[in-house]
Design an enzyme around this catalytic site. Sequence first.
Site, PDB file in Angstrom:
ATOM      1  N   HIS A 197      -6.830  -4.369  20.601  1.00 37.79           N
ATOM      2  CA  HIS A 197      -7.061  -4.465  22.051  1.00 37.79           C
ATOM      3  C   HIS A 197      -7.050  -3.100  22.739  1.00 37.79           C
ATOM      4  O   HIS A 197      -7.404  -3.010  23.921  1.00 37.79           O
ATOM      5  CB  HIS A 197      -6.019  -5.364  22.714  1.00 37.79           C
ATOM      6  CG  HIS A 197      -6.092  -6.792  22.273  1.00 37.79           C
ATOM      7  ND1 HIS A 197      -7.240  -7.545  22.386  1.00 37.79           N
ATOM      8  CD2 HIS A 197      -5.164  -7.617  21.700  1.00 37.79           C
ATOM      9  CE1 HIS A 197      -7.021  -8.765  21.900  1.00 37.79           C
ATOM     10  NE2 HIS A 197      -5.768  -8.833  21.476  1.00 37.79           N
ATOM     11  N   HIS A 215      -7.974 -13.334  18.766  1.00 44.60           N
ATOM     12  CA  HIS A 215      -8.378 -12.746  20.040  1.00 44.60           C
ATOM     13  C   HIS A 215      -9.517 -11.737  19.838  1.00 44.60           C
ATOM     14  O   HIS A 215      -9.514 -10.981  18.858  1.00 44.60           O
ATOM     15  CB  HIS A 215      -7.191 -12.030  20.688  1.00 44.60           C
ATOM     16  CG  HIS A 215      -5.978 -12.906  20.858  1.00 44.60           C
ATOM     17  ND1 HIS A 215      -4.943 -12.924  19.948  1.00 44.60           N
ATOM     18  CD2 HIS A 215      -5.668 -13.792  21.825  1.00 44.60           C
ATOM     19  CE1 HIS A 215      -4.018 -13.794  20.361  1.00 44.60           C
ATOM     20  NE2 HIS A 215      -4.436 -14.334  21.494  1.00 44.60           N
ATOM     21  N   ASP A 228      -3.542 -14.935  13.526  1.00 48.81           N
ATOM     22  CA  ASP A 228      -3.222 -15.873  14.615  1.00 48.81           C
ATOM     23  C   ASP A 228      -4.285 -16.963  14.762  1.00 48.81           C
ATOM     24  O   ASP A 228      -4.249 -17.752  15.708  1.00 48.81           O
ATOM     25  CB  ASP A 228      -2.970 -15.143  15.943  1.00 48.81           C
ATOM     26  CG  ASP A 228      -3.898 -13.993  16.206  1.00 48.81           C
ATOM     27  OD1 ASP A 228      -4.921 -13.859  15.491  1.00 48.81           O
ATOM     28  OD2 ASP A 228      -3.621 -13.204  17.140  1.00 48.81           O
TER      29      ASP A 228
HETATM   30  N1  Q9C Z   1       2.844 -14.016  26.930  1.00 49.70           N
HETATM   31  C1  Q9C Z   1      -2.969  -9.546  19.326  1.00 49.70           C
HETATM   32  O1  Q9C Z   1      -3.074 -10.589  18.703  1.00 49.70           O
HETATM   33  N2  Q9C Z   1      -1.268 -12.787  25.653  1.00 49.70           N
HETATM   34  N3  Q9C Z   1      -2.694  -9.535  20.632  1.00 49.70           N
HETATM   35  C2  Q9C Z   1       0.065 -13.284  25.380  1.00 49.70           C
HETATM   36  C3  Q9C Z   1       1.960 -14.731  26.070  1.00 49.70           C
HETATM   37  C4  Q9C Z   1      -1.616 -11.579  24.948  1.00 49.70           C
HETATM   38  C5  Q9C Z   1      -2.546 -10.773  21.372  1.00 49.70           C
HETATM   39  C6  Q9C Z   1       0.505 -14.339  26.326  1.00 49.70           C
HETATM   40  C7  Q9C Z   1      -2.088 -11.833  23.548  1.00 49.70           C
HETATM   41  C8  Q9C Z   1      -2.348 -10.537  22.826  1.00 49.70           C
HETATM   42  C9  Q9C Z   1      -3.063  -8.243  18.629  1.00 49.70           C
HETATM   43 ZN    ZN Z   2      -4.587 -11.809  18.249  1.00 53.06          ZN
END
Ligand code: Q9C
Ligand code: ZN
Length: 343
Positions: A160, A198, A285
Amino acid sequence: MKTVFSPLHALHAGHVELGAGVIEPGYEVPERADIVRAHVSAAGLGPIVPPTSQSLDVARSIHASDYVDFLADAWNLWTTEGYSGSALPMVWPTRPLRGDLRPRAIRALLGWYSFDGGAPFVAGTWDAVRASYASALTAADIVAHGDRAAFSISRPPGHHAGRRMAGGYCYLNNAACAAQRLRDGGATRVAVLDVDFHHGNGTQEIFWHRGDVFVANIHGDPASEYPFFLGAADEIGVGEGEGANLNLPLPPGTDFTVWNAALESACRAIEQFRADVIVVSLGLDTFVGDPISHFRLESQDYPRVGARLAALGRPTVFVLEGGYAVDALGANVVGVLSGFLDG
Ligand code: Q9C
Ligand code: ZN
């Protein structure tokens, strides 16, 4: 296959993040890297080696140099201004605010150099980020020197992180830096395949104008899934990079049958691109049990993913990205890597 691991990842710990209506403990926890290391070791995939010493030169070519300086200074600035806890942004220069008014206050600099509240700093964050980056470059070097594959247990993750912004648990873009390292080492064409749930907005942004690095993403549709503001199917790159970006967004609830068809499309595109070497942004994920994601892959599916990647027949650098079902993460990573080695 060699695996690169640094215990310094554990220095990035104890942070909180902005959730929906709550400030909550971070999902991106040290146990993630430790369980992956333990499973790689138990499975006997090959030697586990520390990262070699790496300068920030590659980071400064992939990212804005002032952004790298900011990452190194952020915690010090935060404490110097008298704050403690997790350093989190609270204001962003989104339209129609000014994007040319670089602030001095750390509370505002955090927003200047981020796109969300998902990349907090604690005292050990920068040391962990550097080790994560060094591990990815070391894995790239191992492959550049002739190994068929290498795996970097990079934590924190990277995909990201854009040229001058942190977010989504990411600070330096480890996979983008690994791809650049392979280019610098003589590869003519590099493909980055991002299989994290993501969309890898940072990697896409970094290579958007470039035709020498093909970026393919399979991810949750940004209409409903993070990072929301990038990752649609019509994003194909511009200029030299036109046609060198492929987004395959899929709806929440997608299972392996549908996901695997997208993987097949991505692999065919990479074959057409005739990449010399492949960097896999290895997020787990997509797993059905992931607490923040919405695909339905099962543990038994991951070896098939690895086998398909092996069939590309190219040297491959695996860089860990997301995956928050900690108990299953080690087995799922080993599933991909063992499927690759058997494939
Ligand atoms: N507080 C990666 O998988 N949103 N990043 C989280 C919960 C962000 C994921 C919401 C997700 C980022 C590297
Ligand atoms: Zn992710």
